[in-house]
Motif scaffolding. Structure first.
Motif, short mmCIF file in Angstrom:
data_model
loop_
_atom_site.label_atom_id
_atom_site.label_comp_id
_atom_site.label_asym_id
_atom_site.label_seq_id
_atom_site.Cartn_x
_atom_site.Cartn_y
_atom_site.Cartn_z
N ILE A 95 -19.93 9.12 5.88
CA ILE A 95 -19.31 7.82 6.18
C ILE A 95 -20.26 6.69 5.81
CG2 ILE A 95 -18.53 6.33 8.07
CD1 ILE A 95 -17.40 8.81 9.44
N SER A 96 -21.56 6.87 6.09
CA SER A 96 -22.54 5.84 5.75
C SER A 96 -22.64 5.66 4.24
CB SER A 96 -23.91 6.21 6.33
OG SER A 96 -24.89 5.29 5.93
N GLU A 103 -19.50 3.86 2.95
CA GLU A 103 -19.54 2.42 3.20
C GLU A 103 -20.44 1.70 2.20
OE1 GLU A 103 -20.85 2.05 7.18
OE2 GLU A 103 -18.87 2.49 8.08
N SER A 104 -21.57 2.30 1.86
CA SER A 104 -22.48 1.65 0.91
C SER A 104 -21.92 1.64 -0.51
CB SER A 104 -23.84 2.35 0.92
OG SER A 104 -23.70 3.68 0.45
N GLU A 121 -18.69 1.29 -1.17
CA GLU A 121 -17.35 0.71 -1.13
C GLU A 121 -17.14 -0.31 -2.25
OE1 GLU A 121 -14.41 -1.48 2.12
OE2 GLU A 121 -16.49 -1.04 2.61
N ARG A 122 -18.16 -1.09 -2.57
CA ARG A 122 -18.02 -2.15 -3.59
C ARG A 122 -18.48 -1.70 -4.97
NH1 ARG A 122 -21.58 -6.67 -1.93
NH2 ARG A 122 -20.58 -7.71 -3.71
N SER A 173 -25.30 1.55 -5.33
CA SER A 173 -25.39 1.67 -3.88
C SER A 173 -26.83 1.86 -3.46
CB SER A 173 -24.54 2.85 -3.39
OG SER A 173 -25.03 4.06 -3.95
#
Length: 529
Positions: A350-351, A354-355, A357-358, A411
């Motif tokens: 999950i971490s 999230e990193s 995501e972009r 990331s």
């Protein structure tokens, strides 16, 4: 029939017409072809003309004429390669005072010229060769012999610690670009008449001196013969560095792995000579080549043998781990993130998600971009001046990495992976071995991004198969593990205590395996009364 006679015969029609204007360039060419073994003339002026013609009237060839009794004499030398003060003191000063009109070359050598390195010449070819490598040539009118004097003087780098092989504990000396200095460094450590140097010259133009070093009675004769055979096959116009020799004598020229060990440390060369290896020293290069070598030798540092054996063993295993990380860490990250997310804990995946995501790129492209950028920064840091190189590398990595993460191009976990991988590759002691690992990292990353962990396995299997088939002067590259030699394995997996290193490694059937007496383990019961 000489070539000049053939020339005159060919042009006899012109000669019959008393046309003596022969092609001067053709005559000079034929003279050079014919004079390979031509004797030195009794006419000193003719010899000087020949030297000027051979060197094309080069401005760095200096001629100093003087009178030797009632004869004309001259000393010829290359500017910058001769000690002019010693020429005046040991040659010109005593000879210009000579009044004996019948003194011979032999008498001059024995009684007048106070130079330790001196030899007589009687051919023009030998005269030109000795002059080109830095000897000073003494010519005497009405004498069929010349004298070569060894009075060299040239700028050279002082002996200092190698920057690429620094140690906390151990000798601080390193080889230089002068072969005589390098030989003396080895001779100072091995004060035995069994230490032997065989000198050869390579390069039709450069005439580079190369010395093969070994210890008689320890080296295997088959290995020495193989080294000499490979060297004798070399036909090239110039040798500028030991890498020229290395590429011409290695077993597999298409392998990315170095098959000859290179080092700037005299103590490393000494230790390998004592094990029966052969060293190749090239004039003009501070890197001495050692043959044969193994994959494990490339991962060993000199300091392993200067610190306590427990510390040396721990550092050796850490290096093995660093090699695996430098080769597989980015590809493992790409494979797991692309195909095997279930292998990661939920909070970690999950971490990472999230990193990323972009980030617009898949993990494969992201890893390749960061690896290429890291290699660019590494090369820029090496090529820039020493004062600004490290600063540019550090600032560039911090600024570009942080900016790339903020912009969403890469990331943060990928930056960490690439940074750790780069640090692990720096821990490999041999620079050329580190380059091989760095270059192999890219195809394995591509395989990992294509078919996941299966691609990594296929890549590793291909590398292991290649290493198993590789040889270094006939010695298995993965020996003594593949094939297994239990007696020699102790200096691969661990760094054994000094009192356990009783025998030398088996290179190709050693004739002298005993290194020291056994049962030398220290204990309080041993020693004095």
């Amino acid at each position: 029939m000489s070539l000049l006679n053939m020339l005159f015969k060919k042009n006899k029609n012109k000669m019959d017409k008393k046309d003596e204007n022969l092609d001067e360039e053709l005559i000079q060419q034929l003279l050079h072809e014919e004079d390979g073994s031509k004797l030195i003339s009794v006419d000193i002026n003719e010899n000087i003309r020949y030297i000027k013609s051979s060197f094309n009237n080069s401005s760095d060839i200096l001629y100093r004429s003087f009178s030797l009794g009632d004869k004309q004499a001259a000393i010829v030398y290359v500017s910058g390669l001769a000690n002019e003060d010693r020429i005046y003191e040991n040659v010109l000063n005593p000879l210009m005072k000579e009044t004996n009109e019948t003194i011979s070359v032999k008498q001059l050598i024995e009684n007048k010229i106070t130079v330790s390195e001196i030899k007589q010449l009687n051919t023009l070819n030998g005269l030109i060769n000795d002059l080109a490598i830095g000897y000073q040539i003494l010519l005497i009118d009405q004498s069929k012999e010349a004298i070569a004097l060894g009075l060299p003087k040239w700028e050279k780098r002082s002996i200092e610690e190698p920057t690429a092989e620094q140690v906390v504990r151990g000798p601080r000396e390193g080889f230089t670009e002068t072969i005589d200095d390098n030989i003396s460094l080895l001779r100072r450590r091995i004060r035995s008449p069994k230490l032997t140097f065989q000198s050869k010259k390579f390069g039709e133009v450069t005439q580079t001196e190369v010395a093969v070093a070994y210890i008689n009675g320890i080296v295997d004769k088959t290995l020495l013969e193989e080294v000499n055979n490979r060297l004798n096959r070399i036909k090239i116009d110039g040798i500028l560095d030991s890498s020229y020799i290395e590429e011409l004598i290695e077993d597999n020229p298409y392998s990315p792995f170095p098959q000859i060990l290179n080092t700037e440390r005299p103590d490393v060369v000494t230790s390998y000579l004592l094990e029966g290896h052969v060293a190749i020293i090239v004039d003009g290069s501070p890197f001495v080549m050692i043959a044969p070598t193994t994959m494990y030798a490339l991962l060993q540092a000199a300091e392993d043998y200067y610190e306590r054996y427990i510390i040396g063993t721990a550092l050796r295993w850490l290096r093995y781990l660093f090699v695996v990380m430098a080769l597989l860490f980015p590809s493992m990250y790409v494979a797991i993130l692309t195909y095997h997310q279930e292998m990661l804990p939920t909070t970690l995946i999950i971490s990472i998600a999230e990193s990323r995501e972009r980030v617009p790129f898949p993990a494969l492209i992201e890893a390749l971009l960061m690896e290429i950028m890291f290699e660019i920064l590494r090369e820029a840091g090496i090529r820039l001046p020493k004062q600004v190189g490290p600063a540019v590398g550090i600032v560039g990595a911090l600024v570009i990495g942080e900016a790339a993460v903020q912009a969403g191009i890469v990331s943060a976990p990928m930056v960490i992976v690439v940074a750790v991988t780069g640090i692990a590759s720096f821990a490999i002691p041999r620079y050329n071995a580190g380059i091989s690992i760095r270059m192999l990292r890219f195809p394995i990353i591509i395989l990992a991004g294509s078919i996941g962990l299966l691609g990594i396995m296929l890549g590793v299997i291909a590398i292991v198969i290649h290493l198993c088939s590789l040889r270094s002067f006939g010695m298995p590259y993965l020996g003594p593990l593949a094939p297994m030699q239990f007696k020699d394995i102790k200096d691969v997996l661990i760094r054994p205590p000094r009192w356990k290193m009783d025998t030398r490694p088996n290179l190709s059937g050693n004739t002298n395996e005993e290194r020291q007496l056994n049962n030398q383990k220290p204990s309080p019961s041993q020693g004095g009364s």
